[in-house]
Motif scaffolding. Sequence first.
Motif, PDB file in Angstrom:
ATOM      1  N   ASN A   1      83.285  49.543 124.120  1.00 26.91           N
ATOM      2  CA  ASN A   1      83.044  48.790 125.348  1.00 26.91           C
ATOM      3  C   ASN A   1      83.978  47.588 125.413  1.00 26.91           C
ATOM      4  O   ASN A   1      84.315  46.997 124.385  1.00 26.91           O
ATOM      5  N   GLY A   2      84.385  47.243 126.643  1.00 27.57           N
ATOM      6  CA  GLY A   2      85.182  46.033 126.851  1.00 27.57           C
ATOM      7  C   GLY A   2      86.681  46.215 126.840  1.00 27.57           C
ATOM      8  O   GLY A   2      87.419  45.244 126.998  1.00 27.57           O
ATOM      9  N   LYS A   3      87.174  47.455 126.694  1.00 31.09           N
ATOM     10  CA  LYS A   3      88.613  47.675 126.560  1.00 31.09           C
ATOM     11  C   LYS A   3      89.399  47.202 127.776  1.00 31.09           C
ATOM     12  O   LYS A   3      90.397  46.494 127.648  1.00 31.09           O
ATOM     13  N   THR A   4      88.961  47.634 128.953  1.00 35.81           N
ATOM     14  CA  THR A   4      89.737  47.339 130.161  1.00 35.81           C
ATOM     15  C   THR A   4      89.747  45.846 130.458  1.00 35.81           C
ATOM     16  O   THR A   4      90.794  45.273 130.794  1.00 35.81           O
ATOM     17  N   THR A   5      88.589  45.219 130.345  1.00 37.55           N
ATOM     18  CA  THR A   5      88.515  43.775 130.585  1.00 37.55           C
ATOM     19  C   THR A   5      89.429  43.027 129.629  1.00 37.55           C
ATOM     20  O   THR A   5      90.212  42.160 130.035  1.00 37.55           O
ATOM     21  N   THR A   6      89.346  43.351 128.344  1.00 39.59           N
ATOM     22  CA  THR A   6      90.151  42.643 127.344  1.00 39.59           C
ATOM     23  C   THR A   6      91.634  42.902 127.546  1.00 39.59           C
ATOM     24  O   THR A   6      92.459  41.977 127.463  1.00 39.59           O
ATOM     25  N   THR A   7      92.003  44.150 127.829  1.00 39.29           N
ATOM     26  CA  THR A   7      93.411  44.487 128.035  1.00 39.29           C
ATOM     27  C   THR A   7      93.982  43.721 129.219  1.00 39.29           C
ATOM     28  O   THR A   7      95.087  43.156 129.143  1.00 39.29           O
ATOM     29  N   THR A   8      93.235  43.693 130.311  1.00 39.20           N
ATOM     30  CA  THR A   8      93.702  42.968 131.501  1.00 39.20           C
ATOM     31  C   THR A   8      93.809  41.481 131.211  1.00 39.20           C
ATOM     32  O   THR A   8      94.781  40.810 131.613  1.00 39.20           O
ATOM     33  N   TRP A   9      92.815  40.942 130.514  1.00 33.69           N
ATOM     34  CA  TRP A   9      92.799  39.521 130.159  1.00 33.69           C
ATOM     35  C   TRP A   9      94.027  39.159 129.316  1.00 33.69           C
ATOM     36  O   TRP A   9      94.671  38.130 129.547  1.00 33.69           O
ATOM     37  N   VAL A  10      94.356  39.998 128.336  1.00 36.54           N
ATOM     38  CA  VAL A  10      95.527  39.737 127.496  1.00 36.54           C
ATOM     39  C   VAL A  10      96.795  39.688 128.336  1.00 36.54           C
ATOM     40  O   VAL A  10      97.657  38.823 128.148  1.00 36.54           O
ATOM     41  N   GLY A  11      96.920  40.622 129.292  1.00 39.42           N
ATOM     42  CA  GLY A  11      98.083  40.590 130.170  1.00 39.42           C
ATOM     43  C   GLY A  11      98.223  39.263 130.900  1.00 39.42           C
ATOM     44  O   GLY A  11      99.314  38.678 130.969  1.00 39.42           O
ATOM     45  N   HIS A  12      97.103  38.757 131.436  1.00 41.60           N
ATOM     46  CA  HIS A  12      97.132  37.460 132.125  1.00 41.60           C
ATOM     47  C   HIS A  12      97.488  36.327 131.165  1.00 41.60           C
ATOM     48  O   HIS A  12      98.233  35.400 131.527  1.00 41.60           O
ATOM     49  N   MET A  13      96.967  36.384 129.951  1.00 34.52           N
ATOM     50  CA  MET A  13      97.248  35.323 128.974  1.00 34.52           C
ATOM     51  C   MET A  13      98.723  35.294 128.584  1.00 34.52           C
ATOM     52  O   MET A  13      99.330  34.214 128.484  1.00 34.52           O
ATOM     53  N   LEU A  14      99.304  36.469 128.367  1.00 32.79           N
ATOM     54  CA  LEU A  14     100.720  36.504 127.993  1.00 32.79           C
ATOM     55  C   LEU A  14     101.602  36.049 129.146  1.00 32.79           C
ATOM     56  O   LEU A  14     102.633  35.401 128.931  1.00 32.79           O
ATOM     57  N   GLU A  15     101.202  36.369 130.380  1.00 35.44           N
ATOM     58  CA  GLU A  15     101.936  35.849 131.539  1.00 35.44           C
ATOM     59  C   GLU A  15     101.877  34.333 131.574  1.00 35.44           C
ATOM     60  O   GLU A  15     102.887  33.659 131.806  1.00 35.44           O
ATOM     61  N   ALA A  16     100.692  33.771 131.360  1.00 36.48           N
ATOM     62  CA  ALA A  16     100.526  32.318 131.379  1.00 36.48           C
ATOM     63  C   ALA A  16     101.344  31.655 130.281  1.00 36.48           C
ATOM     64  O   ALA A  16     101.781  30.503 130.426  1.00 36.48           O
ATOM     65  N   ALA A  17     101.566  32.372 129.188  1.00 38.93           N
ATOM     66  CA  ALA A  17     102.333  31.828 128.069  1.00 38.93           C
ATOM     67  C   ALA A  17     103.840  32.028 128.251  1.00 38.93           C
ATOM     68  O   ALA A  17     104.618  31.672 127.361  1.00 38.93           O
ATOM     69  N   GLY A  18     104.259  32.569 129.394  1.00 35.62           N
ATOM     70  CA  GLY A  18     105.676  32.750 129.668  1.00 35.62           C
ATOM     71  C   GLY A  18     106.289  33.936 128.957  1.00 35.62           C
ATOM     72  O   GLY A  18     107.508  34.025 128.817  1.00 35.62           O
ATOM     73  N   MET A  19     105.454  34.868 128.516  1.00 37.95           N
ATOM     74  CA  MET A  19     105.951  36.068 127.855  1.00 37.95           C
ATOM     75  C   MET A  19     106.083  37.188 128.894  1.00 37.95           C
ATOM     76  O   MET A  19     105.877  36.950 130.088  1.00 37.95           O
ATOM     77  N   ASN A  20     106.430  38.386 128.477  1.00 34.11           N
ATOM     78  CA  ASN A  20     106.708  39.468 129.430  1.00 34.11           C
ATOM     79  C   ASN A  20     105.795  40.657 129.170  1.00 34.11           C
ATOM     80  O   ASN A  20     106.227  41.675 128.616  1.00 34.11           O
ATOM     81  N   PRO A  21     104.531  40.577 129.588  1.00 34.43           N
ATOM     82  CA  PRO A  21     103.633  41.702 129.333  1.00 34.43           C
ATOM     83  C   PRO A  21     103.817  42.830 130.344  1.00 34.43           C
ATOM     84  O   PRO A  21     104.085  42.593 131.524  1.00 34.43           O
ATOM     85  N   ILE A  22     103.674  44.059 129.864  1.00 32.83           N
ATOM     86  CA  ILE A  22     103.576  45.232 130.729  1.00 32.83           C
ATOM     87  C   ILE A  22     102.235  45.877 130.404  1.00 32.83           C
ATOM     88  O   ILE A  22     102.060  46.440 129.318  1.00 32.83           O
ATOM     89  N   VAL A  23     101.270  45.752 131.309  1.00 36.61           N
ATOM     90  CA  VAL A  23      99.965  46.363 131.101  1.00 36.61           C
ATOM     91  C   VAL A  23     100.085  47.821 131.543  1.00 36.61           C
ATOM     92  O   VAL A  23     100.351  48.096 132.711  1.00 36.61           O
ATOM     93  N   ALA A  24      99.914  48.724 130.594  1.00 38.69           N
ATOM     94  CA  ALA A  24     100.258  50.121 130.859  1.00 38.69           C
ATOM     95  C   ALA A  24      99.153  51.055 130.401  1.00 38.69           C
ATOM     96  O   ALA A  24      98.249  50.673 129.666  1.00 38.69           O
ATOM     97  N   GLY A  25      99.237  52.300 130.870  1.00 38.61           N
ATOM     98  CA  GLY A  25      98.269  53.316 130.474  1.00 38.61           C
ATOM     99  C   GLY A  25      97.231  53.537 131.543  1.00 38.61           C
ATOM    100  O   GLY A  25      97.552  53.643 132.725  1.00 38.61           O
ATOM    101  N   ASN A  26      95.962  53.569 131.148  1.00 36.16           N
ATOM    102  CA  ASN A  26      94.882  53.898 132.080  1.00 36.16           C
ATOM    103  C   ASN A  26      94.728  52.873 133.194  1.00 36.16           C
ATOM    104  O   ASN A  26      94.170  53.174 134.243  1.00 36.16           O
ATOM    105  N   ILE A  27      95.174  51.646 132.967  1.00 36.87           N
ATOM    106  CA  ILE A  27      94.891  50.578 133.937  1.00 36.87           C
ATOM    107  C   ILE A  27      96.149  49.927 134.488  1.00 36.87           C
ATOM    108  O   ILE A  27      96.083  48.860 135.083  1.00 36.87           O
ATOM    109  N   GLY A  28      97.310  50.527 134.299  1.00 39.94           N
ATOM    110  CA  GLY A  28      98.531  49.927 134.805  1.00 39.94           C
ATOM    111  C   GLY A  28      99.573  50.991 135.067  1.00 39.94           C
ATOM    112  O   GLY A  28      99.279  52.107 135.476  1.00 39.94           O
ATOM    113  N   THR A  29     100.824  50.635 134.823  1.00 38.07           N
ATOM    114  CA  THR A  29     101.927  51.578 134.944  1.00 38.07           C
ATOM    115  C   THR A  29     101.695  52.755 133.996  1.00 38.07           C
ATOM    116  O   THR A  29     101.274  52.549 132.860  1.00 38.07           O
ATOM    117  N   PRO A  30     101.928  54.005 134.438  1.00 36.65           N
ATOM    118  CA  PRO A  30     101.794  55.134 133.512  1.00 36.65           C
ATOM    119  C   PRO A  30     102.557  54.869 132.215  1.00 36.65           C
ATOM    120  O   PRO A  30     103.679  54.362 132.232  1.00 36.65           O
TER     121      PRO A  30
END
Length: 473
Positions: free
Chosen positions: A121-150
């Motif tokens: 439980n919690g995979k999608t929420t945590t994965t999305t949250w990490v993407g937002h955190m890395l963006e806020a930190a000025g990094m370059n996240p690509i959220v991919a797979g079931n909830i983003g780019t194939p």
Amino acid sequence: MKHPDKYRGEEVVVLGLAKSGVQVAKVLHERGAVVTVNDKKERDQSPEASELESLGICVICGGHPEGLIHEGVSLVIKNPGIPYSAPPVQKAIELGIEVVTEVEVAYRLCAAPMIGITGSNGKTTTTTWVGHMLEAAGMNPIVAGNIGTPLCQAAQEATKDDWMVVELSSFQLKGTETFRPKIGCLLNIAETHLDYHGSMKDYVDSKTKLFANQLATDTAVLNWDDPVCRELVPYMKASILPFSLFEELPHGVFVSPSYITGQDDELKRHIIYRESADKETIIADVDSIALPGRFNVGNALAACGIAIAAGADPSLLSEVLSSFRGVEHRLEYVADKAGAAYYNNSKATNSKATITALTSFQRPVVLIAGGLDRGSDYMELLPVLSGRIKALVALGQTKDKLINVAQLAGLKQIISVDNGESAAAVLQAAVREASALAEEGDIVLLSPACASWDMFTSYEERGCIFKEAVHNL
């Protein structure tokens, strides 16, 4: 990109025309592989076939023909949901042909470091949250797979300066061999998907393949409150970064002791990252987290740990914790109607997910639950139904089992919604019944504790119909 000539000239069979199968077929075709895609559905049920054929990819629908898998095939890539008992998979195993899922192929092609996140439980929420955190930190996240780019598409496009942030299921991980994420996170383990895995051992073994190839230079982010996670520690090669709701850690991400003990409510309850005995950072006040529920505090701790392991400054994470409003179908606020608040938690496909949702609210709850019967008796819901539920509206194959547990819990208001002309009509009727039971200040919660496939094509369809029914009240 890793291995630019990987798969050129190789004969590859892709089993399953779902989104991941279509994408991996395209990617390998572009790289010069000889690709055959096979799906047991009939051609008129496979609209993706024409697109692949227009690219020159061979597509075979309507069954698994004799000779599909032969000694000349070098790789079989199967849709994660296809069981290993399927005839073409068994034939490949018999011939010693490697059988993997798209995750393995994406890893072999991807130049970017990967973050893999799994758990019951919690995979999608945590994965999305990490993407937002890395963006806020000025990094370059690509959220991919079931909830983003194939995933395979993202893997082809990613560079060494990006971070691939990937939600991973046990089905996907079971079909990996060399996959090695730079950061792997196991959120929790609950009994689920046993119809596919056959046993808890196979389920846990599949989940923990996330860490199988990690080295000392990699990081494993583990839930210190989950006994299965702790049991993995002696076998880990990676550096361990734990997180905990209930324990002050010598190293890791945790909640200040006032939250753990429940004492001294006037003290601020903080999320803390402790790097060492003499170095720690207060990341945020727990009460500033936008998402409801203790389990979302746990997801926040995990996301912070992952982001920090990737190099994010802990001081940059506070704003994301307070601004992130969650993911559709995961304890998603829908509307207020006549003073009652409606929440869509359609993604709760097992009892543990429903329990964590119910314990997120202090107000009386009218619960809508039920769905595909996978053999559970749902007795694990008994303690929480006794204390937190005002009424139950039950539907789907499991409605009688859920009604039985509700009666044992002493609930007086129990409604069974019988199968009607359509699944949508049944769920709409359930919403109307719940609305009639709800009073001002109550919560009406769709949290089925079951998969959706007895009535709906997906939990997303179930959640969308629920939301439409709420708005139409």
